[in-house]
Design a protein around this motif. Sequence first.
Motif, mmCIF file in Angstrom:
data_model
loop_
_atom_site.group_PDB
_atom_site.id
_atom_site.type_symbol
_atom_site.label_atom_id
_atom_site.label_comp_id
_atom_site.label_asym_id
_atom_site.label_seq_id
_atom_site.Cartn_x
_atom_site.Cartn_y
_atom_site.Cartn_z
ATOM 1 N N ARG A 1 0.885 -1.639 -0.044
ATOM 2 C CA ARG A 1 0.256 -0.113 -0.032
ATOM 3 C C ARG A 1 0.686 1.088 -0.171
ATOM 4 O O ARG A 1 0.580 2.270 -1.009
ATOM 5 C CB ARG A 1 -0.731 0.679 1.021
ATOM 6 N N GLN A 2 2.122 1.598 0.638
ATOM 7 C CA GLN A 2 2.883 2.491 0.583
ATOM 8 C C GLN A 2 3.627 2.668 -0.939
ATOM 9 O O GLN A 2 3.688 3.290 -1.012
ATOM 10 C CB GLN A 2 3.904 2.373 1.455
ATOM 11 N N MET A 3 4.035 1.343 -1.151
ATOM 12 C CA MET A 3 4.395 1.350 -2.763
ATOM 13 C C MET A 3 2.965 2.253 -3.918
ATOM 14 O O MET A 3 3.351 3.121 -4.120
ATOM 15 C CB MET A 3 5.072 -0.359 -3.349
ATOM 16 N N LEU A 4 2.231 1.914 -3.592
ATOM 17 C CA LEU A 4 0.642 2.403 -4.348
ATOM 18 C C LEU A 4 0.344 3.570 -3.972
ATOM 19 O O LEU A 4 0.469 4.506 -4.425
ATOM 20 C CB LEU A 4 -0.605 1.806 -3.912
ATOM 21 N N GLN A 5 0.858 3.841 -2.183
ATOM 22 C CA GLN A 5 0.600 5.640 -1.806
ATOM 23 C C GLN A 5 1.748 6.952 -3.116
ATOM 24 O O GLN A 5 0.959 7.722 -2.948
ATOM 25 C CB GLN A 5 0.070 5.897 -0.309
ATOM 26 N N THR A 6 2.655 6.066 -2.818
ATOM 27 C CA THR A 6 3.718 7.069 -3.551
ATOM 28 C C THR A 6 3.464 7.081 -4.977
ATOM 29 O O THR A 6 3.696 7.594 -5.565
ATOM 30 C CB THR A 6 5.272 5.958 -3.084
#
Length: 488
Positions: A260-265
């Motif tokens: 999810r952090q990858m997607l948010q970035t």
Amino acid sequence: MNPSSLDGVAACLRTLDLQNISIDDIFDDKEEEIEGIESSAAGLEGDGDVLNDRPIKRLKGSQPGVEDILEKNVDIASENVIVPSTLSEYRGLWVAFTSFCVARGLVAEENNCDDFWRGLPPKLPLWIAGWIMDKADDLDITTGKPKDLSIPRVTYARAQKMRAAVSHKFSREYKLGTQDWTESPLNPGTFSGNPSLSPLVSQYMVRAGEIVTSARAMDQETMRKLWEFNTRFPYKAELEQNSRKRKREQPERWAGHKVRQMLQTLYVISMLCLLRYDEALRIMWSDINFVCIGGTPVVELRLPFRKTDQNGGKHESLRYGPSAEENAGIAPFWLWPCPERPWMDAVTALARWWQLCSEMGVEQYGYVFRSRYLYDEISVRADHAMSTNSFLEYFRNNMLDIGIDPRPYGTHSFRRGGCQYLAKELRWPIRTICEWGGWAENFDNPGTIFRYLLSWVDTPAANRQDLFNPNRPGQDPCMACGRTCHCG
């Protein structure tokens, strides 16, 4: 005029002067049609054993006919990727198209159409445009004159559905995918690819739509909700496998904190740098440079590709450092921290993703956004970029997490949302937005930026009845001056 000929279609197209349609508009139209094709196939990138909750036979060894069995299983599983009612409508429209071609003398019999289309007649794009014109345009394709007002015309949305039916037939059933319609240099007069994606059809659809209906723009409030949900999602450092039973009981567990952090970035970079998400997926660590300016950490993002760049459209190989030749003529993006709006802070997001990659043992070279494996891990292979289909699946799941229907959103949602964020929230002048996005150096195509800033598919900013209301509630305060008035 002989009704069996489509010379009238060509004459009508010349009358419409399609050559004045900009290349950017044609490119956008084609990208949106490809997005529609790929969206219908996004469900195929599932868990491997089950596609759309329908079991697939496991194939062992190199038994005879393995490929045939696999193709048959995939075809069966693919049937319900598109909503059954939509698939039924597509089939009905395809029958209407073949009937049109038979009535015009282009195809001898409807029964032979399947075999006939496989040969890809050179004039096929003209036939597709002619069929849509016959139903949607004000001009009669036989006479080239305006139709009588008593003759009904379908809406532009219906014309898009007609094209989508043809796109689906050639991409999925005839296995042509999203290949460009191109003429063979070795055998002139022979074409390959999907005829619905030809420049001729795109030109007509842009002209017919006047303003191309774009995907709904991403907005700051939605970005905030995604950021809050994703950053608060429980973090687990150990490897974990997500069973189908757990997915059914806890649908929000389609991915963990790290993915999810990858997607948010990816979301925030796409929005701030005005990129389509398929462009953002191609970013590599060598494109990113962390620098310090006056004691403030800043990210310099140098992309060797832009939509308007004619020479460097793809990463041909992994790059381990920025190249002056690759970056020539493409201005970098400078991203600064934004602590007031952490959901729009690309610097913090990238730094956090860098840290998580280190914790997972993923070296910071190659693609920034990688393909996922297990529940919350990413590939250690530098060349394993996340696919557009995977991103679409994850993005839609993420939108459902926060209770928003993902269907109106697509390839250009972050680019359009970024334009609107810069114009409405940060109050950037239009010229500055164009310079930042790398569009139209001579500002000779204002229609493109206008479509990004305004579309009927976007959520209205205010109720019409309140536009002159002096007691209308104020906006969120400006981070710089504190004003809350709507004219601020």
